[in-house]
Design a protein around this motif. Structure first.
Motif, PDB file in Angstrom:
ATOM      1  N   ALA A   1       0.893  -1.305  -0.156  1.00 35.77           N
ATOM      2  CA  ALA A   1      -0.100   0.025  -0.174  1.00 35.77           C
ATOM      3  C   ALA A   1       0.997   1.380  -0.106  1.00 35.77           C
ATOM      4  CB  ALA A   1      -0.779   0.018   1.228  1.00 35.77           C
ATOM      5  N   ARG A   2       1.911   1.081   0.827  1.00 35.82           N
ATOM      6  CA  ARG A   2       2.776   2.455   0.934  1.00 35.82           C
ATOM      7  C   ARG A   2       3.543   2.473  -0.611  1.00 35.82           C
ATOM      8  NH1 ARG A   2       4.560  -0.023   5.670  1.00 35.82           N
ATOM      9  NH2 ARG A   2       6.237  -0.984   4.675  1.00 35.82           N
ATOM     10  N   HIS A   3       3.659   1.595  -1.457  1.00 37.54           N
ATOM     11  CA  HIS A   3       4.590   2.027  -2.599  1.00 37.54           C
ATOM     12  C   HIS A   3       3.373   2.165  -3.990  1.00 37.54           C
ATOM     13  CE1 HIS A   3       8.530   0.645  -1.786  1.00 37.54           C
ATOM     14  NE2 HIS A   3       7.966  -0.418  -1.015  1.00 37.54           N
ATOM     15  N   LEU A   4       1.965   1.789  -3.533  1.00 37.79           N
ATOM     16  CA  LEU A   4       1.055   1.762  -4.541  1.00 37.79           C
ATOM     17  C   LEU A   4       0.167   3.172  -4.327  1.00 37.79           C
ATOM     18  CD1 LEU A   4       0.001  -1.850  -5.341  1.00 37.79           C
ATOM     19  CD2 LEU A   4       1.686  -0.282  -6.529  1.00 37.79           C
ATOM     20  N   HIS A   5       0.530   3.666  -3.039  1.00 34.07           N
ATOM     21  CA  HIS A   5      -0.208   4.710  -2.764  1.00 34.07           C
ATOM     22  C   HIS A   5      -1.839   4.565  -2.775  1.00 34.07           C
ATOM     23  CE1 HIS A   5       3.558   7.044  -4.386  1.00 34.07           C
ATOM     24  NE2 HIS A   5       3.723   6.564  -3.180  1.00 34.07           N
ATOM     25  N   GLU A   6      -2.336   3.494  -2.358  1.00 35.07           N
ATOM     26  CA  GLU A   6      -3.828   3.202  -2.259  1.00 35.07           C
ATOM     27  C   GLU A   6      -4.024   2.690  -0.690  1.00 35.07           C
ATOM     28  OE1 GLU A   6      -6.293   3.235  -4.502  1.00 35.07           O
ATOM     29  OE2 GLU A   6      -5.029   4.443  -5.766  1.00 35.07           O
ATOM     30  N   PRO A   7      -5.464   2.873  -0.505  1.00 36.39           N
ATOM     31  CA  PRO A   7      -5.352   2.529   0.845  1.00 36.39           C
ATOM     32  C   PRO A   7      -5.379   0.902   1.316  1.00 36.39           C
ATOM     33  CG  PRO A   7      -7.537   3.682   0.037  1.00 36.39           C
ATOM     34  CD  PRO A   7      -6.389   3.321  -1.124  1.00 36.39           C
ATOM     35  N   GLN A   8      -4.745   0.522   2.455  1.00 33.12           N
ATOM     36  CA  GLN A   8      -4.643  -0.818   2.625  1.00 33.12           C
ATOM     37  C   GLN A   8      -6.146  -1.418   2.762  1.00 33.12           C
ATOM     38  OE1 GLN A   8      -2.938  -1.190   6.675  1.00 33.12           O
ATOM     39  NE2 GLN A   8      -3.613  -3.342   6.734  1.00 33.12           N
ATOM     40  N   GLY A   9      -6.104  -2.780   2.151  1.00 34.95           N
ATOM     41  CA  GLY A   9      -7.284  -3.437   2.096  1.00 34.95           C
ATOM     42  C   GLY A   9      -8.117  -3.134   0.808  1.00 34.95           C
ATOM     43  N   SER A  10      -7.237  -2.402  -0.197  1.00 36.61           N
ATOM     44  CA  SER A  10      -7.995  -2.261  -1.500  1.00 36.61           C
ATOM     45  C   SER A  10      -7.937  -3.648  -2.140  1.00 36.61           C
ATOM     46  CB  SER A  10      -7.270  -1.181  -2.456  1.00 36.61           C
ATOM     47  OG  SER A  10      -7.447   0.067  -1.545  1.00 36.61           O
TER      48      SER A  10
END
Length: 251
Positions: A194-203
């Protein structure tokens, strides 16, 4: 025309106008649409009417709404051949897509138990851990961690993996790969990716696990790729003589 019919006609007209602008390139893939208040004012409608129009575009796969960030044009379609033995980036570039690779880390490390088992290593053996992020349409889309067994890893660890694929590096080092086994399953975005893809955790994501073997059946690479579910889907082409699997963007 009844009030309800008039309301429906307005938001459908807005959706059609925005869809036409997206398809014509007025709004490019990955580009943010104007803020909702600005759009509603320009069309002379309420926020509720505009949001119904945007909901329709989202259902069509033309836009992606990111809470707290805004509304963005969805990336163009991708198609990655699962049946071919080459890198994801090479597959997409062959189709004319601009794919950028960033190296997030590389180091010789003690292989975790799962990796050691997949690569048939002894307890305590080290391997090259190569971490990369693939960017497509201006945004991170794939987080990939590859483990390469030694001594092969020692011959390729200093290559520029922003410009060279792992399979190309292996070939240049004289390593001939014969086949790979791959499992793709749905999953949820973990904190590290999530940190690398800049998306919310759990997406929603697709998780690919691939083990690549040399001609003598030695496992040489263990790959773990996390792919944003909003950007990819699996497609199939069925024929009387077989089945071909491909990757593609959601539509």
């Amino acid at each position: 025309m009844t009030p309800d019919a008039g309301h429906e006609a307005r938001y459908r007209a807005i959706a059609a106008d925005l869809a036409a602008k997206i398809r014509s390139g007025h709004y490019a893939p990955g580009e943010a649409l104007p803020p909702q208040r600005e759009l509603s004012a320009s069309y002379g409608v309420t926020l509720m009417t505009l949001r119904q129009a945007l909901r329709g575009l989202s259902d069509e796969g033309l836009i992606v709404q990111r809470p707290g960030k805004g509304t963005f044009v969805a990336p163009p379609h991708l198609a990655y051949q699962l049946g071919s033995l080459r890198s994801l980036a090479d597959d997409l570039r062959e189709q004319g897509h601009d794919v950028r690779t960033a190296v997030a880390g590389r180091a010789l490390r003690r292989a975790p138990a799962r990796i050691a088992a997949e690569l048939r290593l002894r307890p305590g053996d080290t391997a090259l851990r190569l971490e990369r992020v693939r960017e497509f349409a201006g945004r991170p889309a794939v987080h990939q961690v590859s483990w390469v067994r030694r001594p092969v890893a020692d011959r390729i660890r200093d290559r520029d993996f922003t410009a060279v694929s792992l399979y190309t590096a292996l070939a240049d080092a004289g390593v001939a790969v014969a086949r790979a086994s791959e499992v793709v399953r749905p999953g949820l975005l973990d904190p590290a990716a999530a940190r690398h893809l800049h998306e919310p955790q759990g997406s929603a994501v697709l998780v690919s696990t691939r083990i690549t073997y040399t001609l003598d059946a030695t496992p040489v690479v263990s790959d773990h790729a996390t792919i944003l579910g909003s950007m990819m889907e699996i497609r199939t082409e069925r024929a009387a003589t077989g089945l071909s699997l491909t990757w593609g963007a959601t539509s």
